[in-house]
Design an enzyme around this catalytic site. Structure first.
Site, PDB file in Angstrom:
ATOM      1  N   CYS A 551       0.804  -1.224   0.000  1.00  0.00           N
ATOM      2  CA  CYS A 551       0.000   0.000   0.000  1.00  0.00           C
ATOM      3  C   CYS A 551       0.838   1.275   0.000  1.00  0.00           C
ATOM      4  O   CYS A 551       0.318   2.348  -0.306  1.00  0.00           O
ATOM      5  CB  CYS A 551      -0.932   0.013   1.212  1.00  0.00           C
ATOM      6  SG  CYS A 551      -1.889  -1.488   1.377  1.00  0.00           S
ATOM      7  N   HIS A 687      -2.782   7.864   6.808  1.00  0.00           N
ATOM      8  CA  HIS A 687      -3.011   6.656   6.006  1.00  0.00           C
ATOM      9  C   HIS A 687      -4.456   6.218   6.185  1.00  0.00           C
ATOM     10  O   HIS A 687      -5.117   5.866   5.206  1.00  0.00           O
ATOM     11  CB  HIS A 687      -2.025   5.562   6.418  1.00  0.00           C
ATOM     12  CG  HIS A 687      -2.076   4.342   5.561  1.00  0.00           C
ATOM     13  ND1 HIS A 687      -1.719   4.368   4.232  1.00  0.00           N
ATOM     14  CD2 HIS A 687      -2.460   3.061   5.830  1.00  0.00           C
ATOM     15  CE1 HIS A 687      -1.858   3.155   3.714  1.00  0.00           C
ATOM     16  NE2 HIS A 687      -2.305   2.343   4.669  1.00  0.00           N
ATOM     17  N   HIS A 724      -9.555   2.782  -0.504  1.00  0.00           N
ATOM     18  CA  HIS A 724      -8.116   2.518  -0.348  1.00  0.00           C
ATOM     19  C   HIS A 724      -7.581   2.066  -1.707  1.00  0.00           C
ATOM     20  O   HIS A 724      -7.798   0.944  -2.143  1.00  0.00           O
ATOM     21  CB  HIS A 724      -7.906   1.433   0.700  1.00  0.00           C
ATOM     22  CG  HIS A 724      -6.465   1.214   1.048  1.00  0.00           C
ATOM     23  ND1 HIS A 724      -5.430   1.943   0.508  1.00  0.00           N
ATOM     24  CD2 HIS A 724      -5.869   0.332   1.914  1.00  0.00           C
ATOM     25  CE1 HIS A 724      -4.274   1.531   0.993  1.00  0.00           C
ATOM     26  NE2 HIS A 724      -4.522   0.549   1.857  1.00  0.00           N
TER      27      HIS A 724
END
EC number: 2.3.1.-
Length: 1834
Positions: A551, A687, A724
């Site tokens: 990620c 995040h 995401h």
């Protein structure tokens, strides 16, 4: 030392629109506390206006918005944009403001020790003779100052002047609204040269009604006011009399006697308002003159009245006014210095004739900033040396395809979670694994993830289809990011650029791997190619990396890019990430690991209801450059990365568990690199995925580092908006922060209602998550962007606002039109961009200049298509963009640019002139002129500027030559700076010095030294006899003879300019003598001396010494010297004297350039010279293909000339920048966020699993068939000496086929009418019949048409047609479809075409009889019978509904009359039915309606039961006697039916033209079979499922396989067939339309790179079954030579086959032919062998198609290796062969050249050992079997 005190102060007339730099300077001055009273007076203007409107309500019509903007501008830092209409209500008071600010600034500069009062008093003393003078609006400023003793007086009088200026400006605007609404008045200056010019000008003006002289400017200049519509004609009339007209930007009537009434209104207002009258004093303190008469004003009692008259009603005699002023100065006591005039204002109005003759100095205070506007204000933050600037950005996220859309989504708190788009993933039970819990496939999906502009990136459709959509989307978003950085702007592109892309997985790999491998499978799915493709497309040479840290991939990519820029690995970098979901595997894996929300809901960062994250798709990129470089390059900076850091969590817990202490260490490291304290960060982009484990840990880390005693820190996460995006999540966060910095706002956090219970309250630590949009109030905006990877990598990036550069200086370019260049790779893309730009214009208030600058600098000049235009206004621009027809006309392919040659002429006169607008308008040109001026001054010579704008002859040779060179150099250097790709320079005579300098042989300083030194030698050492030069039109030999024709005088040829153009030089007497005696056409040149002759010999020695004092270098740009025999090989001091002494061989030099470079783009360097004329003369008639460009910077509108020339060069494909759009001008423009490039996209998506196979075939077919006709030739399998057999494809996706099929519904389904089979066969026959059987004016005859199986909608099937020639224009045909393992024959028959001969069609004898027997009388008998039944249209089609429903546009039957077994019908087709995209042969829609008459008649029979229907199973004969092309009727149809048993009817139908009553069509023996409706329903359903069972090969006698394999010799038709097939192959592989492919097309130009070449080699071998592959990279093929190579191989193979056939015949084993040999096969054995061979080959071909995923036909001659056979595939294929045929074989041990036919022979041979299908005689002779199978199987 010269005095700095002025003798006179002059206030200029009304200002032209000031530059932004000027306005910024005035604005800054108004903030000076010393000028607060003036600022107050400006602030009060709107209030005064309100009062004025109350007094005179008529003024309410005038727009007062500009006045309010003036107030706002004076008060704060807002920018003052001057409206396009140039309102006088704004410009008049602004003029007074500029005058007063300039004056007071000058006064302050005199002596810092003086008080303000003393400074003004000293100026009053120094101007006691000259006083204060003002022209028009400037009179108000002059009066205010001339009547002020003290500072207080100035403020008081300034207020009066400002208000009077506002009043006058308002009334002039009102006059415009009232009288000039459609044709506004404008002002212009007229200048003439000779003394009698004024009389001629006045005479011209009398011919123009309403035109009047408003100002007498100078002794040879006046200002005139006229309507805009008159300007063009007026300019032409004046030019004819030697006068020049120059427009000035003032709209409206000043100095007009028509304003008498307005004057009275104003005087009345002034009498009642003291604030509009100057304070009464006896007289002005210093001389003030009436600019109407020039006389002194002796009383100040009614000064306001005099001012109003001077501005409104009285013409100004400014020349007399200034003459009197200068005379008074000359009467002063003798002083040792020249008087100084202080000139105020933006417009100079000093009469040049007066200042020049009186030696008066003039001084204008600067109106611009002294500091560089691009100098950063770093007072609050010292950016570290390693800081990286973000200079471009682009994105594509769910719901946001642009940065602006992304911001709108974020600030609205939007959430984009939704269902999986239809067709994205093949959700069948086989492909979707069952996880522990069923998880919904929801997420933030892009709506067009599969769409891609393959043409822009030079990729074929086939390659694009196999490319991971992550590669495709990354390419497009990268393109937008690069475009936004203005990387494409003209000039040499920096290739040292890195590319860093974060990519997680490649879901698409699963899809691609479910299909057979291709040459593109690996490159399309390997992740390294995501970054590699981007770098490759742009030609970048810096590092190119694909980074995967889960990620955090994109943040790591940004971090690495910044490091590499700092280390010097690359100068710039593109960094970002991409994430696309194309396979369910990762979704299921993440769900199983409990990363995802089980409810499928959105991400809820830090929220109490967070239950896991929601996946998202997207892509983003930023362009990065070192901050210091970005500032120096004047880049627009979006933000600055001042620190970044990366680390990894320790290994104490599970790898996916985040660690707070690791995050804390990360933040502190990044802060340290940024040289910041935690409190400097005012926002954290977290995040924040919305997971129960990760969010509390991250919040704890943020609190630990950034919380505490400080201003509130806000934080949030963009994942709530777009999900995401995993590998692209870091770039998503960075882009969000950049948008926050730009908009200075903190957006609300989406999906946040209550803090996660695991997170302690935020307020105690001054942390906050806002749910409302807030202003980001920090004095310095800096943020931290967090990005964590599931594998443990953490990354943080500190980004802050860019250096606060001073506002743009604005531009003073008053252009008649702003040039636009818009490019696109396709015409559709170009049109899409114009539409987008037009829509954007509706929502912007940006000025046209900024829009033009922004649009043009972003264009990629390498793209194929472009449009250019010049827009005069925003309205004009909107009209141009909106006129689609005009765009179609202007849009054209970008031509290949020709070599550019810069030409420098020699001296042709003693006048050097540059229009001042060119100097002031182009900083690029100005910088080079100023550089020359500076060098000359340093050499002790006179500067240039004072003489550039004067058109007077120059006697000083040094000055003349320096001016001439400097203008040439400045123009050429400006072109080079603008990116002009010069490939050669050439200079004529003195122009060669400029060529040497521009080419790099000599430096500018050395060149000026040579030019000035040489001129000084000419001036000082030339003999008394100057000589003269004579142009003469005669050939070279004639010129040489003429030079020798004057005895006693030496005449030389100085210049060889053209084949018949030469220049002779000699003494005055010699030239006069020659002129008198020659009959040739001659012309004296206006040169100062006789150059290139013996007259220069006196000073050559001194010149040699001068030449030896400078340095010579090797030219950087090739230079062609005008020397005999060739150009100079080297440059030495000796060359310069030779150059001056020897003749100029210009013709020779131009001829050499033309021969070497071919057609060129010739560009003249210089102003007013004749270089282009000389080039045209030298080329003579050989100018074809050449283009010529000469700037007219000495014209009245020089910048318009620059605009026109630039557009012309753009149209020729030259990559050059408009001078005014150069980087040096960037400070004068504000960048606009104009629309980005519009992609011309096509959808590409490979599905996995079985579903993919069907969709693949259909989608690939649609794309492949886009350019194919309805019927197209696939291959010609004719053999030598045997009938031709041809295979055709039928394009099911052709619009005509769709119309034929969907015009009716048979029991709710589509079914192909019988007439369509006829049309398909006719088209095929027309294709192969050539001119003899064209589609126009043909007779169609069809015999024995049989319908074997109906044809319905078959999306997965391949429909084809086969022809076998059985006579002249006579062919047997069959229509066949193939799907899965079935091959179905639908129809067979025989067709022939005949063309009209002498206007008549051939008719067989039987039809002559029929026409006599079946006449029109039969029709009339039926119609006249009273017992006949009549049906109307509605009833007829109601009857037909039992079988089929017809759309209204396909209904032709209007009425029908039935009598027994006969019927007559009237038909006429609707006009809308004529929508065919191709010419039809038999018009199937009309023909179907004719056939319906028989069907209706059958349905109306008495014995027709309710469930009975009739279907046509064939017909005996159909003949057309007249073409139906474009016919709508009317027709009359006669039908007669005869029963033929209980279930069959035979119908004969005859169609007559209702008008001519001529028979045009006959249908005989149409068979109608009676079946039940339920049976028909089953037939129809099966037809549309293609599920019929039929034999593998259905052939009739008409299309039997050839009895021999002897091949015909190759011919031109074969070559054209090869070209046709090859064109379609190239289209399929490269995407290039077949229409653009010809025999001369090089493969490289057709985008055949190495991968495409591999694919093409394979496909060629498949299609043409060649025995050896053609290596396309061994030779430079074009399409034609490739066709020849294929034909050669085919001829070789055919020859071998022919020899084999001959040998076989000799042993009596000829297939399909009986012999007398005892070894021959019996008839039944031979037939069985042929049938078995065909069946095996068909089954084997289908098996191979499945194994190798091949949609095209596989021919017997195709090698298995070319299909992609490798060891792994061989294992699978060996198993299939054993299952299907019982054949056990090791394929990899066989010959690598094994073909499909060879494999079929192995199968036959294997079966022959165990079955009795083949005769024993054949089993005894294996060789014979192989021979026969070889002949059949190829």
């Amino acid at each position: 030392m010269a005095s700095t005190l002025p003798s006179t102060v002059v206030c200029g007339s009304q200002t032209s629109p000031p530059s932004r730099d000027c306005l910024q300077r005035i604005q800054a001055d108004l903030k000076d506390p010393k000028l607060k009273e003036l600022a107050k007076a400006v602030d009060e203007l709107p209030e005064f206006w309100s009062h004025l409107v109350e007094v005179k309500p008529v003024l309410s019509q005038v727009n007062d918005a500009p006045l309010k903007k003036l107030k706002d501008w004076a008060k704060d830092e807002s920018v003052l944009n001057i409206p396009e209409g140039l309102p006088n209500i704004l410009l008049a008071p602004l003029t007074v403001i500029i005058h007063l600010v300039q004056y007071l600034r000058f006064a302050h500069s005199l002596d810092a020790n003086d008080s303000q009062e003393d400074q003004h008093h000293r100026i009053l003393q120094s101007t006691s003779k000259g006083g204060f003078q003002g022209l028009c609006t400037g009179f108000l400023s002059a009066a205010a100052l001339a009547c002020s003793r003290t500072r207080s007086d100035i403020w008081c009088n300034a207020t009066v002047a400002l208000r009077l200026a506002t009043c006058v400006g308002a009334y002039v605007d009102l006059d415009r609204l009232t009288y000039d609404n459609t044709d506004v008045h404008t002002c212009m200056i007229i200048h003439w040269e000779d003394n009698c010019g004024k009389d001629q000008v006045t005479e011209v003006l009398k011919g123009y009604p309403g035109v009047y002289i408003s100002v007498e400017l100078d002794n040879r200049s006046i200002t005139v006011t006229a309507k805009q519509s008159q300007v063009s004609l007026l300019r032409g009339d004046l030019a004819a009399r030697g006068a020049k007209l120059t427009r000035i930007p003032i709209y409206g009537r000043y100095h007009s006697r028509t304003h008498a009434e307005i004057l009275q209104d104003l005087l009345e207002i002034c009498s009642n308002d003291e604030s509009l009258r100057f304070p009464i004093i006896s007289a002005p303190i210093v001389p003030l003159r009436n600019n109407t008469t020039g006389g002194l004003i002796t009383s100040a009692e009614k000064l306001h009245e005099l001012a109003l008259k001077c501005m409104l009603t009285e013409p100004a005699d400014w020349y007399s006014t200034m003459s009197e002023t200068v005379s008074s100065l000359m009467l002063q006591p003798v002083i040792n210095e020249h008087p100084l005039i202080l000139e105020l204002g933006h417009v100079s109005c000093l009469p040049r004739s007066l200042t020049a003759s009186a030696n008066i100095r003039a001084f204008t205070p600067l109106l611009t900033l002294t500091a560089s506007p691009n100098e950063p204000d770093a007072s609050r933050y010292d950016y570290p040396e390693h800081s990286i600037a973000v200079i471009g950005a682009a994105c594509k996220f769910t719901g946001a395809e642009t940065m602006q859309q992304f911001w709108e989504l974020i600030r609205a708190g939007g959430t984009m979670v939704g269902e999986l788009p239809e067709g994205r993933i093949a959700l069948d039970k086989k492909s979707l694994r069952k996880p522990p819990r069923e998880e919904p496939l929801r997420g933030n999906f892009l709506s067009r993830a599969g769409h891609f502009d393959h043409g822009l990136f030079g990729l074929s459709q086939r390659e694009a289809r196999y490319m991971d959509p992550q590669q495709r989307i990354a390419l497009q978003v990268a393109y937008h990011a690069v475009e936004s950085s203005e990387y494409f702007r003209s000039g040499i592109k920096d290739k040292n650029v890195g590319c860093y892309v974060g990519v997680g997985g490649s879901d698409y790999d699963h899809n691609v791997c479910s299909h057979a491998p291709t040459a593109f499978s690996f490159t399309g799915t390997a992740r390294a190619f995501v970054s590699g493709r981007i770098s490759h497309h742009f030609g970048w040479t810096g590092p190119s990396m694909t980074i995967d840290t889960a990620c955090s991939s994109s943040a790591v990519a940004i971090h690495q890019a910044c490091k590499d820029i700092r280390m010097g690995e690359c100068r710039m970098a593109l960094a970002g990430g991409v994430n696309i979901i194309s396979c369910p595997n990762m979704q299921q894996n993440l769900a199983a690991a409990r990363f995802l929300s089980p409810t499928g809901g959105p991400c809820r960062p830090f929220d109490a209801f967070a239950d896991g994250y929601c996946r998202g798709e997207g892509c983003g990129f930023v362009m990065l450059k070192k901050l210091s470089c970005a500032v120096a390059d004047k880049d627009e900076i979006l933000g600055v990365i001042v620190g970044s850091a990366a680390n990894h969590c320790d290994g104490n817990d599970a790898i996916t568990v985040p660690k707070s202490h690791s995050q804390i260490d990360l933040y502190r490291k990044a802060l340290s690199l940024a040289a910041m304290q935690p409190k400097d960060i005012t926002y954290v982009e977290a995040h924040g995925t919305g997971t129960s484990r990760g969010d509390p840990v991250e919040c704890r880390s943020i609190r630990q580092v950034f919380g505490g005693e400080r201003p509130t820190l806000h934080f949030g996460s963009v994942k709530a908006n777009v999900g995401h995006t995993e590998a692209a999540s870091g770039i998503a966060g960075l882009l969000k922060v950049l948008l926050m910095i730009r908009n200075q706002r903190i957006p609300p956090q989406a999906n946040f209602t209550q803090l996660n219970s695991s997170i302690p309250p935020l307020e105690p630590d001054n942390l906050s998550i806002t749910t409302n949009e807030l202003e980001w109030k920090a004095t310095f905006r800096a943020a931290c962007v967090n990005n964590y990877g599931a594998a443990g990598n953490n990354t943080a990036v500190i980004v802050c606002e860019p250096p606060r550069l001073k506002p743009s200086a604005g531009n003073n370019h008053i252009l008649s039109g702003y040039p636009f260049l818009i490019t696109g790779q396709s015409g559709r893309s170009l049109k899409m961009y114009c539409t987008a730009l037009g829509e954007w214009l509706e929502n912007t208030d940006a000025p046209l200049s900024d829009i033009a600058f922004s649009v043009t600098r972003r264009q990629n000049r390498t793209l194929r298509r472009r449009i250019t235009f010049a827009a005069r206004s925003l309205k004009d621009m909107k009209n141009i963009l909106g006129q689609q027809a005009r765009l179609d006309q202007q849009s054209s392919p970008s031509p290949k640019p020709k070599p550019v040659v810069l030409v420098f002429a020699g001296q042709t006169g003693n006048v050097v002139y540059l229009h001042k607008d060119a100097y002031e308008g182009s900083s690029l040109l100005r910088s080079h002129i100023d550089e020359c001026d500076k060098i000359l001054r340093e050499m002790g010579l006179r500067g240039l500027i004072a003489f550039l704008f004067d058109q007077q002859p120059i006697e000083d040779v040094v000055l003349l030559h320096c001016l001439f060179f400097s203008l040439q150099y400045a123009c050429a250097a400006a072109w080079l700076d603008a990116g002009l790709p010069v490939q050669r320079v050439i200079g004529h005579s003195i122009g060669q010095f400029t060529a040497m300098c521009i080419s790099g042989v000599t430096t500018l300083a050395d060149t000026l030294k040579i030019v000035a030194g040489r001129a000084r030698l000419i001036q000082q050492k030339w003999a008394k006899e100057r000589g003269c030069m004579l142009a003469i039109e005669v050939d070279r030999q004639g010129a040489l003879e003429l030079a020798r024709s004057v005895p006693g005088h030496k005449i030389e040829v100085a210049c060889f300019n053209g084949a018949r153009n030469h220049v002779l030089v000699g003494t005055e007497v010699a030239i006069q003598t020659l002129e008198a005696k020659t009959s040739c056409k001659t012309r004296r040149l206006k040169t100062t001396h006789g150059f290139h002759s013996e007259l220069v010999d006196h000073w050559l020695d001194d010149y040699m010494a001068l030449a030896q004092s400078i340095t010579y270098a090797t030219p950087i740009i090739p230079i062609e010297t005008c020397s005999e025999g060739g150009s100079w090989k080297e440059f030495t001091p000796e060359m310069l004297p030779r150059h001056s002494r020897e003749a100029v061989y210009f013709f020779d030099a131009i001829s050499r350039v033309d021969k070497e470079l071919g057609p060129c783009t010739w560009v003249e360097g210089g102003v007013g010279s004749k270089g282009i004329a000389l080039v045209k003369c030298a080329l003579g008639t050989n100018t074809s293909g050449h283009s010529f460009h000469r700037l007219q910077l000495d014209s009245s509108e020089p910048l318009a000339s620059l605009t026109d020339t630039t557009i012309q060069m753009w149209d020729e494909g030259v990559d050059v920048q408009f001078w005014l759009y150069h980087d040096t001008e960037k400070i004068t423009f504000d960048s606009c966020d104009v629309p980005a490039y519009q992609f011309d996209e096509t959808e590409f998506w490979l599905l996995r699993s079985d579903q993919a196979r069907q969709s693949d075939l259909q989608r690939g077919r649609v794309i492949s068939d886009r350019y194919k006709p309805l019927v197209y030739l696939l291959r010609d399998e004719g053999f030598r000496g045997e009938p031709r057999k041809l295979h055709f494809g039928v394009n099911q996706y052709h619009p005509d086929f769709d119309r034929y099929l969907h015009g009716r519904e048979v029991l709710g389904e589509v079914l192909c009418p019988v007439s369509v089979f006829v049309e398909l066969a006719a088209k095929a026959a027309a294709i192969c019949g050539g001119r003899e059987c064209s589609t126009a004016a043909t007779q169609v005859q069809v015999l024995n048409l049989e319908i074997h199986n109906p044809l319905g909608h078959a999306p997965g099937a391949r429909v084809g047609l086969r022809l076998k020639r059985i006579g002249s224009c006579k062919w047997g045909f069959s229509v066949i479809s193939d799907k899965d393992v079935q091959s179905i024959c639908h129809a067979t028959g025989v067709i022939s075409l005949r063309q009209e001969r002498h206007g008549k069609l051939e008719i067989g004898p039987q039809w002559s009889v029929i026409q006599r027997v079946i006449g029109y009388s039969h029709i009339q008998d039926v119609l006249d019978d009273s017992s006949a039944i009549s049906l109307k249209e509605g009833i007829i089609y109601k009857v037909l509904e039992k079988v089929a429903e017809y759309k209204p546009c396909h209904r032709a039957i209007k009425s029908m009359t039935i009598k027994g077994t006969a019927a007559v019908a009237q038909l006429e087709m609707p006009a809308i039915s004529r929508d065919s995209s191709e010419i039809t042969v038999s018009d199937p829609l009309v023909m179907d309606q004719f056939a319906l008459i028989a069907e209706v008649l059958a349905l109306c029979r008495d014995d027709c039961k309710r469930d009975d229907v009739f279907i046509c199973s064939g017909l005996s004969e159909l003949v057309t006697f007249k073409s139906l092309q474009s016919g709508l009727g009317p027709w009359t149809v006669y039908t007669q039916q005869t029963p033929c048993g209980p279930r069959e009817l035979l119908s004969d139908t005859f169609v007559f033209d209702s008008t001519s009553k001529q028979l045009i069509i006959g249908l005989l023996g149409a068979r109608f079979v009676r079946i039940t409706a339920s049976s028909l329903n089953g037939i129809v359903k099966r037809a549309n499922l293609n599920s019929q069972t039929s034999e593998l090969s259905v052939e009739t006698d008409a299309v039997n396989h050839p009895a021999s394999v002897a091949y015909p010799p190759s011919n031109n038709n074969d070559t054209s067939d090869i070209l046709s097939i090859l064109s379609h192959l190239l289209h399929e592989i490269t995407g290039l339309p077949p229409s653009e492919i010809s025999a001369s097309t090089p493969l490289m130009e057709a985008s055949v790179d190495s991968l495409a070449a591999t694919e093409l080699e394979n496909r060629i071998q498949e299609e043409f079954h060649l025995h050896r592959p053609i290596s396309l990279y061994e030779r430079q093929f074009n399409v034609g030579t490739l066709c020849q190579e294929i034909q050669t191989q085919r001829d070789d193979r055919l020859a071998r086959a022919s020899r084999t056939t001959t040998a076989t015949r000799n042993t009596s084993f000829s297939l399909g032919r009986r012999t007398s040999s005892t070894e021959s096969l019996p008839d039944d054995a031979e037939a069985r062998f042929i049938s078995k061979s065909a069946a095996v080959l068909a089954q084997l071909s289908r098996m191979l198609s499945e194994s190798f995923n091949i949609t095209e036909s596989i021919l017997p001659g195709t090698e298995l290796r070319s299909l992609g056979l490798d060891s792994l595939v061989a294992v699978e294929l060996e198993y299939d062969l054993q299952q299907a045929f019982g054949l056990k074989v090791d394929l990899m041990q066989l010959s690598p050249e094994l073909t499909v036919g060879g494999l079929a022979r192995l199968i036959l041979a294997s079966e022959s050992q165990t079955s009795g299908h083949i005769a024993s005689s054949m089993m005894d002779c294996r060789q014979t079997t192989e021979g026969k199978s070889q002949m059949y199987l190829g």
